[in-house]
Enzyme design. Structure first.
Site, short mmCIF file in Angstrom:
data_model
loop_
_atom_site.label_atom_id
_atom_site.label_comp_id
_atom_site.label_asym_id
_atom_site.label_seq_id
_atom_site.Cartn_x
_atom_site.Cartn_y
_atom_site.Cartn_z
N GLY A 461 29.36 64.24 -79.82
CA GLY A 461 28.97 64.92 -81.04
C GLY A 461 28.07 64.10 -81.93
O GLY A 461 27.66 64.54 -83.01
N ARG A 584 16.52 49.89 -86.82
CA ARG A 584 15.63 51.04 -86.77
C ARG A 584 16.44 52.31 -86.51
O ARG A 584 17.26 52.36 -85.59
CB ARG A 584 14.61 50.85 -85.64
CG ARG A 584 13.51 51.89 -85.66
CD ARG A 584 12.52 51.63 -84.56
NE ARG A 584 11.36 52.50 -84.67
CZ ARG A 584 10.43 52.62 -83.73
NH1 ARG A 584 10.53 51.90 -82.63
NH2 ARG A 584 9.40 53.42 -83.90
N ILE A 585 16.23 53.30 -87.32
CA ILE A 585 16.93 54.58 -87.17
C ILE A 585 16.15 55.44 -86.18
O ILE A 585 15.01 55.82 -86.44
CB ILE A 585 17.08 55.29 -88.53
CG1 ILE A 585 17.88 54.41 -89.49
CG2 ILE A 585 17.76 56.64 -88.34
CD1 ILE A 585 19.27 54.04 -89.03
N ASN A 587 16.89 58.55 -84.94
CA ASN A 587 16.78 59.95 -85.34
C ASN A 587 17.43 60.12 -86.70
O ASN A 587 18.65 60.07 -86.82
CB ASN A 587 17.47 60.86 -84.30
CG ASN A 587 17.25 62.34 -84.59
OD1 ASN A 587 17.17 62.77 -85.73
ND2 ASN A 587 17.16 63.13 -83.53
N GLY A 658 24.15 50.24 -84.46
CA GLY A 658 24.95 51.46 -84.46
C GLY A 658 25.25 51.93 -85.87
O GLY A 658 25.32 51.14 -86.81
N VAL A 659 25.46 53.25 -86.01
CA VAL A 659 25.81 53.81 -87.31
C VAL A 659 27.11 54.62 -87.26
O VAL A 659 27.60 55.06 -88.30
CB VAL A 659 24.68 54.71 -87.86
CG1 VAL A 659 23.42 53.91 -88.10
CG2 VAL A 659 24.41 55.89 -86.93
N GLU A 661 30.25 53.96 -86.90
CA GLU A 661 31.42 53.48 -87.61
C GLU A 661 31.10 52.89 -88.99
O GLU A 661 31.98 52.77 -89.84
CB GLU A 661 32.14 52.44 -86.76
CG GLU A 661 33.06 53.09 -85.76
CD GLU A 661 33.00 52.49 -84.36
OE1 GLU A 661 34.06 52.35 -83.76
OE2 GLU A 661 31.90 52.20 -83.88
#
Length: 700
Positions: A461, A584-585, A587, A658-659, A661
């Site tokens: 998800g 870097r993001i 999306n 990572g984002v 958590e």
């Protein structure tokens, strides 16, 4: 190849979105497997003891019942690293809710009815299911989750605390919490002689296949896991849990495919929870706010089966500069189910304690809590001495404060009212390690000009399928609609699970490497693709191992505005704002969703979530979503997530952290700090209930 505008960093909608909204996306329990039977677990009703007898006659007499399984008549599994996976391998009972038998029937309803008809006799032993400090069995484990040392110490903490002009000594508690994923744990197990296929709700298909092969003594590749779509996990589906093993055992026993779907109530004891914690934080500081000593002790629980200990105090090792430091994890093994991973394990409860303590220290010093954090910014990792690959915590605090409107904040508590409501604001920091594990991926050029990329990743998800498609398209230099990202199959090779905020970092590196190699081959052949296609396999094991020694973490600053009813103590969170630095993001659409979702989960942790332990049995009294409260729409009023542009070339080819958590870490502390600012009532025990707030209000 034609050079196109890069899609990494673009706001791309989910590539599987149409499948999701039209209901054609298949989840584990929905695969059309013919001739399937249904298994239902029979769970222990005693907290500790041994099964004396299983009386199956009444169940077997029901039409449609095929078998009743218990420890006397199932396949003998090989020893596993996780004793919870030794399903039905012993008559011993380690906790209430453990699987002691199972019924296999021709319908789900019949299986449930028959399971209720199975009568189990026990020899019952004394038990202990209450976590209390001072228990003589408490010990300090050598290592905790993640392989971190159980205890670390630098300098002379006790002497530094004794000499510090300002000292804070406070204890904080967090309750057990449940993952409560939308999709319950479900598996379809299909045997074909000595090969096993599992359709499984899964965060790590390749790792699940390897574990089940070990359990059943099968060669590599004999177990295949299919997990095209998974409806959430929050850590509970990162590794196999008892329902998956039960499905495989039952299917082997009856010689037909078997479906297992845990009920919501069963999940509260069968598929893990977050351990409760009792944390004592001691801080010593000079009057200018500079920390001289930090001491963080975390007591938590596990089962008698396994000494799982969460890394609760590890964030304290990297957050703030202090010459004298001690962090300790202590563990009590009780007659309870085994806890395990839940979103941001360790960091979420640990940072509630540390960031609440930092707020309390700021009050004691008469100092702005943001400035207290800024003056304690370390130049290098305080624990390892390694340089940071990037660390923009101060920038997050400054930019977040500007966006939130922190300037001019009156620090005095209990001063601001809106009618009957007391109003306050709070801040806390966020941190989570930027982890990368080795992975393999295959990139294939098809004769029709399209590309297929395969990797044993899982999209639970988070939007991983979309982000990896973007990475592949950019490396191949093609439009995103020419790339098909095929994931969720263990057969695609080694890959880590979707957890630890390492999925995209790990999988993306392998995808990027495979696609670069394929693009190079196509360039050498002027883009010509033979009728059989072209394919490249990439393995990042050597690349990951060769990285230089850096302290790699993502950071953030969480801001909260709350209102508290001056009479009842009811807390409403009017606004949450998070400012993050996570490389870097890839999306913005899916990353923003993950960060906001984490913040909502942190709000839920702050105000609602808490399992009520029944000391008579060691299980949880509120084992359903009617009594285990989570945040609802009315609780989530205004949640905003922003991030800094952060360049970090010491991570992976994408420069991403990572984002998943990061968003939950610190949220509960920011809310608790805002409640104090609103009322002058310091709540150190989660959740922040009306009773706990009201007890400290004037007149109560």
């Amino acid at each position: 190849m034609t050079t196109l505008q890069r899609t990494v960093g673009a706001d791309v909608i989910r590539v599987e979105g149409h499948q999701k909204v039209t209901g054609t996306a298949l989840y584990a329990y929905e695969y059309p497997v013919p001739d399937a039977l249904y298994a239902w677990a029979v769970q222990s009703t005693v907290p500790r003891g041994r099964v004396r007898a299983v009386h199956a006659g009444a169940a077997l007499a029901l039409p449609g019942v095929v078998a009743v399984l218990d420890s006397r008549n199932v396949f003998r599994l090989r020893p596993a690293g996780d004793p919870e996976l030794a399903v039905l391998q012993s008559a011993d009972v380690a906790y209430r809710g453990q699987i002691v038998a199972a019924v296999v029937a021709d319908t789900y309803e019949t299986a449930g009815q028959a399971a209720a008809a199975v009568r189990v006799e026990y020899d019952v032993d004394d038990h202990d299911a209450e976590l209390t400090d001072g228990d003589p069995r408490i010990f300090v484990p050598d290592t905790v989750n993640g392989g971190y040392p159980g205890q670390t110490e630098t300098g002379d903490v006790e002497a530094a605390l004794a000499a510090a002009p300002v000292v804070l000594d406070a204890t904080y508690t967090t309750p057990p919490e449940h993952t409560s994923a939308m999709e319950p744990h479900a598996t379809i197990a299909v045997w074909d002689e000595d090969s096993l296929t599992l359709y499984n709700g899964d965060q790590g298909p390749w790792m699940t296949a390897a574990t089940l092969a070990e359990l059943f003594g099968l060669p590599e590749g004999a177990v295949r896991v299919v997990a095209d779509h998974t409806g959430g996990g929050f850590g509970s589906k990162a590794v196999p849990r008892p329902p998956t093993v039960l499905a495989a055992l039952a299917a082997r026993a009856v010689g037909r495919p078997v479906k297992v779907a845990a009920t919501r109530q069963q999940m509260f004891t069968m598929v893990t929870y977050r351990t409760p914690t009792l944390q004592r934080v001691r801080l010593g500081a000079e009057r200018d706010g500079r920390l001289t000593a930090v001491w963080h002790d975390a007591l938590q629980q596990s089962s008698t089966l396994a000494p799982y200990c969460e890394q609760t105090a590890t964030p304290t090792r990297v957050m703030y500069a202090a010459r004298h430091r001690r962090t300790t994890h202590r563990l009590a093994q009780l007659d309870v189910p085994t806890p395990s991973w839940m979103r941001a394990p360790g960091e979420a409860p640990g940072m509630f304690a540390l960031e609440s303590a930092m707020d309390e220290l700021a009050v004691a010093l008469g100092m702005d809590p943001i400035e207290l954090r800024v003056v304690n910014e370390p130049p290098v990792d305080p624990e390892s001495g390694h340089p940071f690959s990037s660390r923009n915590l101060v920038a997050c605090l400054r930019e977040g404060a500007a966006r939130f409107g922190w300037a001019g904040r009156d620090p005095a508590p209990g001063r601001r009212r809106e009618g009957r409501w007391l109003v306050g604001t709070g801040v806390a920091a966020s941190v989570f390690p930027a982890i990368t594990w080795p992975a393999t991926a295959t990139a294939r050029a098809e004769p029709d000009g399209t590309f297929t990329v395969r990797i044993a990743a899982a999209d639970i998800g988070t939007g991983a399928r979309t982000a990896l498609t973007q990475v592949a398209a950019d490396e191949l230099g093609v439009e995103i609609d020419r790339v098909t990202l095929d994931i969720g199959r263990s057969a695609y090779g080694q890959a880590p699970f979707a957890g630890g905020s390492m999925g995209t970092s790990s999988w993306g590196w392998a995808v990027a490497k495979a696609c670069r190699a394929l693009a190079k081959r196509l360039g050498e052949s002027a883009g010509a693709v033979p009728p059989g296609g072209l394919e490249e396999l990439a393995d990042t094991a050597e690349d990951v191992a060769a990285r230089r020694d850096f302290s790699r973490h993502a950071y953030g600053a969480q801001f909260a505005r709350v209102r508290v009813d001056a009479v009842t103590g009811q807390v409403r969170v009017d606004r949450l704002l998070g400012m993050f630095a996570a490389g870097r993001i890839i999306n913005p659409r899916t990353a923003g969703s993950q960060l906001r979702g984490g913040m909502c989960m942190g709000l839920s942790m702050a105000l609602h979530e808490g399992l009520e332990v029944d000391p008579r049995f060691g299980d949880f009294a509120n084992h359903d979503l009617a009594t285990y409260h989570i945040a609802a729409n009315a609780d989530v009023r205004d949640v905003q997530a922003y991030w800094l542009e952060e360049d970090d070339d010491e991570l992976n080819p994408m420069g991403s952290k990572g984002v998943g958590e990061l968003g939950i870490v610190g949220t509960a502390a920011a809310i608790a700090n805002a409640v104090y600012h609103a009322t002058g009532v310091r709540v150190r025990d989660l959740p922040i209930t009306v009773e706990r707030v009201r007890a400290g209000l004037p007149g109560h």
